[in-house]
Write a protein that holds these residues in place. Sequence first.
Motif, PDB file in Angstrom:
ATOM      1  N   GLN A 270       0.813  -1.209   0.000  1.00  0.00           N
ATOM      2  CA  GLN A 270       0.000   0.000   0.000  1.00  0.00           C
ATOM      3  C   GLN A 270       0.854   1.269   0.000  1.00  0.00           C
ATOM      4  O   GLN A 270       0.545   2.235  -0.706  1.00  0.00           O
ATOM      5  CB  GLN A 270      -0.950   0.001   1.211  1.00  0.00           C
ATOM      6  CG  GLN A 270      -1.951   1.155   1.228  1.00  0.00           C
ATOM      7  CD  GLN A 270      -2.801   1.206  -0.036  1.00  0.00           C
ATOM      8  OE1 GLN A 270      -3.183   0.171  -0.593  1.00  0.00           O
ATOM      9  NE2 GLN A 270      -3.089   2.408  -0.519  1.00  0.00           N
ATOM     10  N   LYS A 271       1.914   1.277   0.797  1.00  0.00           N
ATOM     11  CA  LYS A 271       2.780   2.471   0.853  1.00  0.00           C
ATOM     12  C   LYS A 271       3.466   2.715  -0.501  1.00  0.00           C
ATOM     13  O   LYS A 271       3.562   3.851  -0.975  1.00  0.00           O
ATOM     14  CB  LYS A 271       3.829   2.316   1.953  1.00  0.00           C
ATOM     15  CG  LYS A 271       3.289   2.545   3.353  1.00  0.00           C
ATOM     16  CD  LYS A 271       4.414   2.547   4.369  1.00  0.00           C
ATOM     17  CE  LYS A 271       3.868   2.817   5.771  1.00  0.00           C
ATOM     18  NZ  LYS A 271       4.948   2.797   6.795  1.00  0.00           N
ATOM     19  N   LEU A 272       3.950   1.641  -1.096  1.00  0.00           N
ATOM     20  CA  LEU A 272       4.576   1.769  -2.414  1.00  0.00           C
ATOM     21  C   LEU A 272       3.556   2.228  -3.447  1.00  0.00           C
ATOM     22  O   LEU A 272       3.848   3.069  -4.306  1.00  0.00           O
ATOM     23  CB  LEU A 272       5.174   0.423  -2.848  1.00  0.00           C
ATOM     24  CG  LEU A 272       6.533   0.032  -2.267  1.00  0.00           C
ATOM     25  CD1 LEU A 272       6.877  -1.396  -2.662  1.00  0.00           C
ATOM     26  CD2 LEU A 272       7.627   0.995  -2.725  1.00  0.00           C
ATOM     27  N   TYR A 273       2.352   1.680  -3.357  1.00  0.00           N
ATOM     28  CA  TYR A 273       1.306   2.056  -4.305  1.00  0.00           C
ATOM     29  C   TYR A 273       0.960   3.536  -4.166  1.00  0.00           C
ATOM     30  O   TYR A 273       0.808   4.243  -5.180  1.00  0.00           O
ATOM     31  CB  TYR A 273       0.055   1.207  -4.079  1.00  0.00           C
ATOM     32  CG  TYR A 273      -1.068   1.534  -5.045  1.00  0.00           C
ATOM     33  CD1 TYR A 273      -1.044   1.034  -6.352  1.00  0.00           C
ATOM     34  CD2 TYR A 273      -2.126   2.360  -4.674  1.00  0.00           C
ATOM     35  CE1 TYR A 273      -2.051   1.334  -7.254  1.00  0.00           C
ATOM     36  CE2 TYR A 273      -3.138   2.675  -5.574  1.00  0.00           C
ATOM     37  CZ  TYR A 273      -3.093   2.156  -6.855  1.00  0.00           C
ATOM     38  OH  TYR A 273      -4.091   2.477  -7.751  1.00  0.00           O
ATOM     39  N   GLN A 274       0.861   4.033  -2.935  1.00  0.00           N
ATOM     40  CA  GLN A 274       0.556   5.445  -2.722  1.00  0.00           C
ATOM     41  C   GLN A 274       1.677   6.326  -3.247  1.00  0.00           C
ATOM     42  O   GLN A 274       1.439   7.396  -3.824  1.00  0.00           O
ATOM     43  CB  GLN A 274       0.341   5.712  -1.216  1.00  0.00           C
ATOM     44  CG  GLN A 274      -0.296   7.058  -0.904  1.00  0.00           C
ATOM     45  CD  GLN A 274      -1.644   7.242  -1.583  1.00  0.00           C
ATOM     46  OE1 GLN A 274      -2.422   6.293  -1.703  1.00  0.00           O
ATOM     47  NE2 GLN A 274      -1.906   8.451  -2.060  1.00  0.00           N
ATOM     48  N   LYS A 275       2.904   5.863  -3.065  1.00  0.00           N
ATOM     49  CA  LYS A 275       4.063   6.586  -3.589  1.00  0.00           C
ATOM     50  C   LYS A 275       4.001   6.647  -5.117  1.00  0.00           C
ATOM     51  O   LYS A 275       4.334   7.669  -5.731  1.00  0.00           O
ATOM     52  CB  LYS A 275       5.350   5.874  -3.137  1.00  0.00           C
ATOM     53  CG  LYS A 275       6.633   6.627  -3.445  1.00  0.00           C
ATOM     54  CD  LYS A 275       7.826   5.869  -2.872  1.00  0.00           C
ATOM     55  CE  LYS A 275       9.130   6.609  -3.142  1.00  0.00           C
ATOM     56  NZ  LYS A 275      10.291   5.854  -2.608  1.00  0.00           N
ATOM     57  N   LEU A 276       3.542   5.560  -5.718  1.00  0.00           N
ATOM     58  CA  LEU A 276       3.385   5.493  -7.175  1.00  0.00           C
ATOM     59  C   LEU A 276       2.348   6.508  -7.642  1.00  0.00           C
ATOM     60  O   LEU A 276       2.561   7.243  -8.609  1.00  0.00           O
ATOM     61  CB  LEU A 276       2.958   4.080  -7.575  1.00  0.00           C
ATOM     62  CG  LEU A 276       2.694   3.810  -9.054  1.00  0.00           C
ATOM     63  CD1 LEU A 276       3.991   3.860  -9.842  1.00  0.00           C
ATOM     64  CD2 LEU A 276       2.020   2.452  -9.239  1.00  0.00           C
ATOM     65  N   VAL A 277       1.221   6.565  -6.958  1.00  0.00           N
ATOM     66  CA  VAL A 277       0.128   7.477  -7.323  1.00  0.00           C
ATOM     67  C   VAL A 277       0.571   8.933  -7.222  1.00  0.00           C
ATOM     68  O   VAL A 277       0.225   9.769  -8.063  1.00  0.00           O
ATOM     69  CB  VAL A 277      -1.106   7.227  -6.422  1.00  0.00           C
ATOM     70  CG1 VAL A 277      -2.160   8.309  -6.631  1.00  0.00           C
ATOM     71  CG2 VAL A 277      -1.693   5.848  -6.706  1.00  0.00           C
ATOM     72  N   GLU A 278       1.360   9.237  -6.210  1.00  0.00           N
ATOM     73  CA  GLU A 278       1.765  10.629  -5.947  1.00  0.00           C
ATOM     74  C   GLU A 278       2.974  11.063  -6.769  1.00  0.00           C
ATOM     75  O   GLU A 278       3.271  12.265  -6.846  1.00  0.00           O
ATOM     76  CB  GLU A 278       2.080  10.802  -4.459  1.00  0.00           C
ATOM     77  CG  GLU A 278       0.843  10.650  -3.572  1.00  0.00           C
ATOM     78  CD  GLU A 278       1.183  10.615  -2.092  1.00  0.00           C
ATOM     79  OE1 GLU A 278       2.407  10.668  -1.766  1.00  0.00           O
ATOM     80  OE2 GLU A 278       0.255  10.540  -1.265  1.00  0.00           O
ATOM     81  N   ALA A 279       3.688  10.112  -7.375  1.00  0.00           N
ATOM     82  CA  ALA A 279       4.895  10.458  -8.156  1.00  0.00           C
ATOM     83  C   ALA A 279       4.506  11.297  -9.363  1.00  0.00           C
ATOM     84  O   ALA A 279       3.559  10.969 -10.080  1.00  0.00           O
ATOM     85  CB  ALA A 279       5.614   9.192  -8.600  1.00  0.00           C
ATOM     86  N   PRO A 280       5.228  12.403  -9.608  1.00  0.00           N
ATOM     87  CA  PRO A 280       4.893  13.265 -10.757  1.00  0.00           C
ATOM     88  C   PRO A 280       5.215  12.594 -12.080  1.00  0.00           C
ATOM     89  O   PRO A 280       6.088  11.720 -12.157  1.00  0.00           O
ATOM     90  CB  PRO A 280       5.788  14.488 -10.528  1.00  0.00           C
ATOM     91  CG  PRO A 280       6.952  13.970  -9.742  1.00  0.00           C
ATOM     92  CD  PRO A 280       6.389  12.890  -8.856  1.00  0.00           C
ATOM     93  N   THR A 281       4.502  13.007 -13.122  1.00  0.00           N
ATOM     94  CA  THR A 281       4.786  12.504 -14.470  1.00  0.00           C
ATOM     95  C   THR A 281       6.125  13.048 -14.936  1.00  0.00           C
ATOM     96  O   THR A 281       6.325  14.260 -14.958  1.00  0.00           O
ATOM     97  CB  THR A 281       3.695  12.950 -15.457  1.00  0.00           C
ATOM     98  OG1 THR A 281       2.436  12.478 -14.990  1.00  0.00           O
ATOM     99  CG2 THR A 281       3.967  12.398 -16.849  1.00  0.00           C
ATOM    100  N   PRO A 282       7.073  12.197 -15.287  1.00  0.00           N
ATOM    101  CA  PRO A 282       8.384  12.686 -15.730  1.00  0.00           C
ATOM    102  C   PRO A 282       8.333  13.212 -17.150  1.00  0.00           C
ATOM    103  O   PRO A 282       7.407  12.911 -17.907  1.00  0.00           O
ATOM    104  CB  PRO A 282       9.267  11.435 -15.643  1.00  0.00           C
ATOM    105  CG  PRO A 282       8.312  10.310 -15.876  1.00  0.00           C
ATOM    106  CD  PRO A 282       6.994  10.735 -15.285  1.00  0.00           C
ATOM    107  N   GLY A 283       9.344  14.004 -17.509  1.00  0.00           N
ATOM    108  CA  GLY A 283       9.447  14.497 -18.880  1.00  0.00           C
ATOM    109  C   GLY A 283       9.704  13.361 -19.840  1.00  0.00           C
ATOM    110  O   GLY A 283      10.402  12.406 -19.515  1.00  0.00           O
TER     111      GLY A 283
END
Length: 500
Positions: A460-473
């Motif tokens: 769950q923590k990794l998944y939340q980190k994934l959701v919050e990660a910004p879209t890279p260039g």
Amino acid sequence: MVEIVLFMEEIKALVRITADDNNVNLLFPQANKNNKEGMLYQNLLTDVYSDDAIASKDLYNSHPNDVKYKMLKHRLKKKLYNNLFFFDYSKQKLKKAHQKEQECIHLLHHAHLLLRLYERDIALNLTSKVKSIAKDYEYINYLIDALELEMTNFSDKGDLTKYNSAREELEYYLYIKKYEREAITLFQLLRIQLKKSVKSRRGNLLTFEEDLVRLKLLWQKTKSYETFNAYYKANIIYHEMTGDFSSIVDLTVHSEELLQAGQVNKIRFDADFNKYILVYAHLRAKKLERGLKYAAEFLYAFEEDNPNWFAYMENYFLLALYTRNYLLVETLLHKVFNNPSFKKQQGAAKERWTLYQAYFLLLNSTVANFNNSINPFLLSLPEYSKDKQGFNVAILILQFIHYLQKKDTEALLYRIESLKKYILTHLKETFSLRSKTFLKLLILTVTEDYDAKSSRTKGQKLYQKLVEAPTPGDAFAEIEIVPYEHLWDHILFILENKYQ
């Protein structure tokens, strides 16, 4: 040896260019055994001669350095270059603006020649035509050339009034050209920077911002098409590098507004490119439903036998896949793979479509079983391949899920070691955060012994980190063929249905 190869490639290119030109038939009216130029041309056209050794052996029973063979190639090359003067651009799939550019070049060529032959009035008639076309299409270079010819002509005639009028006009366009040249140079340098390493590109972002400010000023000073085009395309590159795809959406929409308001040259502006970028930016900005609407709306603008159609269809396909519209995805795949021009696409483009198809089969359980449908070449690819740059993570994920579906635990144990190595070696930068996080989720499923409930809870923590990660260039990022969030749902579904 290198010079010989380049020379042969030069002739082959000229043969390909003139293949559909009717004038070539006049060059070689007797393409038979007694006409070696015709034989050389026809056999290059049909790929009978793949290199100089084969051609020289067949034509002269000799070697590539034979003087007779060299002279034959020289004569053929000269004829093919001369034929370009009579090339019918209207029959090629060139934009109208490019055809008009060629018309200016031809008219100026004739005008220069006629002026040297003292046919001043005819030369002036031609420069007048050049000016008319060049003003409509904002070809400043050709306007300057035409005006300089006119000044020479009026000087020879002693016509001071017309000379001064042409001089004033020339000074105005030289002023415009000065700033256009600066804008084009700035844009070209920015494009060169894109060819450098990721670290170098990221280090140049601050300078890039300053250049954008300068480009905007140059456009505001001149209101010319070339300065706008440099500013427009540089903006796309910059926002792509920084991952600000919403700004690209705004830019494309604003450009369309400028076009309709007459502030950008309608006959020069590449409206199809703007449509392509608009759809692409919606995909990357995750404005999916609206992007899908635009993709369907603008498809008419791209002809199916054109490589641009395939590029456009990639964005359309991904929008459909991201919105889980699998019926549309299947329809688009069918259109692409059944397009007669598909086999003419570059190898890398074909491999991408194979990868897209594999992901579709993976996610859509109503289609043939994925385990039996995956292309074998995808399973045998190495953990890292430079020629697959941008898709390495996508291939690793596909391979992992394939073995997860098959319950091949031995292959999965090997895979997690490969994933750990890949993360440490290739996913160090902040722009790799989404890919790194998702690969860690894959590893977690194995360490949790394929238990769906435990993987969901501990992930769950990794998944939340994934959701919050910004879209890279896009200049830095691995491509997500399917959003990682969707893939995680699918992996949990596999664990719940195959490992319980």
